[in-house]
Each structure stands twice: as structure tokens, then as C-alpha cells.
Design an enzyme around this catalytic site. Structure first.
Site, PDB file in Angstrom:
ATOM      1  N   HIS A 116       0.856  -1.183   0.000  1.00  0.00           N
ATOM      2  CA  HIS A 116       0.000   0.000   0.000  1.00  0.00           C
ATOM      3  C   HIS A 116       0.892   1.233   0.000  1.00  0.00           C
ATOM      4  O   HIS A 116       1.935   1.272   0.660  1.00  0.00           O
ATOM      5  CB  HIS A 116      -0.892   0.019   1.248  1.00  0.00           C
ATOM      6  CG  HIS A 116      -1.392   1.380   1.600  1.00  0.00           C
ATOM      7  ND1 HIS A 116      -0.772   2.173   2.554  1.00  0.00           N
ATOM      8  CD2 HIS A 116      -2.422   2.108   1.109  1.00  0.00           C
ATOM      9  CE1 HIS A 116      -1.419   3.318   2.644  1.00  0.00           C
ATOM     10  NE2 HIS A 116      -2.413   3.314   1.786  1.00  0.00           N
ATOM     11  N   ARG A 120      -0.272  12.647  -0.577  1.00  0.00           N
ATOM     12  CA  ARG A 120      -1.339  13.606  -0.836  1.00  0.00           C
ATOM     13  C   ARG A 120      -0.920  15.009  -0.391  1.00  0.00           C
ATOM     14  O   ARG A 120      -0.023  15.176   0.444  1.00  0.00           O
ATOM     15  CB  ARG A 120      -2.606  13.194  -0.087  1.00  0.00           C
ATOM     16  CG  ARG A 120      -2.400  13.075   1.417  1.00  0.00           C
ATOM     17  CD  ARG A 120      -3.550  12.385   2.120  1.00  0.00           C
ATOM     18  NE  ARG A 120      -3.248  12.143   3.531  1.00  0.00           N
ATOM     19  CZ  ARG A 120      -2.615  11.067   3.997  1.00  0.00           C
ATOM     20  NH1 ARG A 120      -2.217  10.127   3.153  1.00  0.00           N
ATOM     21  NH2 ARG A 120      -2.376  10.921   5.283  1.00  0.00           N
ATOM     22  N   HIS A 179      -8.361  -4.278  17.509  1.00  0.00           N
ATOM     23  CA  HIS A 179      -9.302  -5.299  17.973  1.00  0.00           C
ATOM     24  C   HIS A 179      -8.683  -6.691  17.962  1.00  0.00           C
ATOM     25  O   HIS A 179      -9.158  -7.588  18.647  1.00  0.00           O
ATOM     26  CB  HIS A 179     -10.579  -5.278  17.121  1.00  0.00           C
ATOM     27  CG  HIS A 179     -10.360  -5.595  15.679  1.00  0.00           C
ATOM     28  ND1 HIS A 179      -9.672  -4.756  14.824  1.00  0.00           N
ATOM     29  CD2 HIS A 179     -10.725  -6.668  14.931  1.00  0.00           C
ATOM     30  CE1 HIS A 179      -9.646  -5.291  13.618  1.00  0.00           C
ATOM     31  NE2 HIS A 179     -10.269  -6.451  13.648  1.00  0.00           N
TER      32      HIS A 179
END
Length: 279
Positions: A116, A120, A179
Site C-alpha cells: 500500500h 497527498r 481489535h
């Protein structure tokens, strides 16, 4: 808002898109030539945002890259009242400009890491750069991980020796599935709200981060292009991909920002793997 800054950043992201797509297509061509197959090519889809701006999604589904997407977008407008407090500098009038590139690669081979990357440039009443890259191997190798990190460390060290350790730590903290209490991959770098007061330097740094990806990731893919794998390894890859889905839907800032700015849904969810198993 600075018109020149908007134009040159947007142009760079388009240029980087072209360089990456060309490199990934060359890898597909090499594999197809050896295997006697027809090489896959990127398919481009343009979209427009109702509130202002547009983007182009480049997607390739091949024999090496099961799914690789390279998105560029330039959007502008006003945040709705409910989101203004969540974005730096948008509290007063909600106006924003954002341009960037996002890349996600999911390989057929479970021996080749997923990747990935995004960079920006954003303007509100403030302005800053953000981005980074991380590697997600299903069967981690120390040398491969070190090579990936070294490429980005060298890019960081050209500008500030504190960048790499800081941005590596931020990457480790960001790409963490709270989690499950486990990291998504082997890390990389992640930075946001970068504004040193020197636009040219910050922009040069962001360009070099893109060049670092271009230098290291295709090399990693090529090094494992023809390695055989087993059904068991593929099964493990599909299960681990589920972690990728969980992160992107629960925590990813880019996904959230895209939804907040009424972006193109297909482009926003391009990062999701093509095939996943949940056990």
C-alpha cells in the site's frame, strides 16, 4: 489557497501514476511472455465529484498482480458541518482542496507481499502533505523487509535524520489492528500534517517517497516472480487478506476521507483484495 501549489502537486501525482503503471505492466509482460500468455493492461476509469473535482482509477487484474489499483484524484469544495471539526483548518468555512495518489497491490502469489502506498497534498485554512507506504508479506523475510525499509530510510535521511524513526513509529502505530492486537504487516513509513514551513522541501520529500517505492517494490516482485507455491500457502494468504479488509473498513483515514468528501465509491474501495476468506 495557492493555485500554483495545487497545480504542481496534482501534476506530480499524475506523473507518478504513469511511472508506476508502466513498471507494473512491464512485470506482467515479462511473466506473460515466459508463460505464453496475453499480458494484462491497466484499465482506466474517470469519475467526477458532484461538489467539485475528479479522479481517474487505473485497475489491472493479471497473472502476477491479481489486483492492483493506482488512483489519482483532485477534489475541492466544502465539508459538511458535521465533518468540519474533524479536519485540520476546516473549522471556519469548511473549504478544502485535496490531491493525491493511492496505490494498492494484491499479488496472486502468496510469497509476494501486498503493498500500500499513498501521498497527498491538502489545503484548508492550513496546508500539508501526508502519505507513506507499508508492506504486508504473508511469509515475511528479514532481507526483504530490510530492503523495503532501507529505501524509505534513505529518502527520509536526505531531509531530516529524525524523519525515518518518527515516521516508522507512526506507521507501526497506525497500521495496527487494535481489535486483534496485531500489526497489519511489517511496516514502512507514515506521515501526516507535514508542513515544515518550506513548501518546496516538503514537496521534494513527498516526490522522493514516490521514487523510493518505484525503486524497491517492483524489484521485490520480480525477485519472486516464478517461485512456486502450494495450495496451503494460498489458503493462508486468503485468510490473512481478511485482516486487510478489517483495517481498511475500520481504521483507514483515506477510506474515511473519501466518504466524507463524497468521493467515488469504487475508487475508495479499490484497496480491498479481490478474494478473501474469513474463518
Amino acid at each position: 489557497m495557492n493555485t500554483e501549489n495545487k497545480e504542481i502537486t496534482s501534476n506530480w501525482f499524475t506523473n507518478l501514476r504513469d511511472l508506476l503503471c508502466k513498471e507494473f505492466e512491464k512485470i506482467e509482460e515479462k511473466y506473460a511472455q515466459i508463460k505464453g500468455l496475453k499480458p494484462a493492461k491497466f484499465v482506466r476509469t474517470s469519475w467526477k465529484r458532484n461538489g467539485g473535482g475528479c479522479g481517474i482509477m487505473s485497475l489491472m487484474k493479471g497473472e502476477v498482480f491479481e489486483k492492483v489499483g493506482v488512483n489519482i484524484s483532485t477534489v475541492f469544495g466544502e465539508f459538511s458541518q458535521e465533518f468540519r471539526s474533524e479536519i485540520l483548518g476546516a473549522e471556519l468555512d469548511g473549504k478544502f482542496f485535496a490531491t493525491g495518489i493511492s496505490v494498492v497491490a494484491h499479488l496472486k502469489s502468496p510469497l509476494i507481499p501486498a503493498m500500500h502506498f499513498n501521498t497527498r497534498y491538502i489545503e484548508t485554512s492550513k496546508n500539508w502533505f501526508g502519505g507513506g507506504s507499508d508492506l504486508t508479506p504473508f511469509y515475511p523475510e528479514e532481507n526483504e523487509t530490510a530492503k523495503f525499509h532501507t529505501a524509505f530510510k534513505e529518502a527520509c535521511d536526505k531531509y531530516d535524520s529524525s524523519y525515518y524513526p518518527k515516521f516508522k513509529r507512526q506507521c507501526d502505530e497506525y497500521f495496527y489492528l487494535r481489535h486483534r492486537k496485531e500489526p497489519r504487516g511489517v511496516g514502512g513509513i507514515f506521515y501526516d500534517y507535514l508542513n515544515s514551513g518550506n513548501f518546496e522541501q516538503d514537496f521534494a520529500f513527498t516526490r522522493d517517497i514516490g521514487k523510493a517505492l518505484l525503486s524497491v517494490y517492483p524489484e521485490i516482485v520480480r525477485s519472486k516472480l516464478f517461485l512456486p507455491w502450494t495450495d496451503e500457502q494460498k489458503e493462508y494468504q486468503l485468510i490473512k487478506r481478511g485482516r486487510y479488509v478489517e483495517f481498511n473498513l475500520l481504521y483507514d483515514r483515506g477510506t474515511k476521507f473519501g466518504l466524507m468528501t463524497d468521493g467515488n465509491i469504487e475508487a475508495i474501495l479499490m484497496s480491498l483484495p479481490p478474494v478473501v476468506k474469513f474463518n
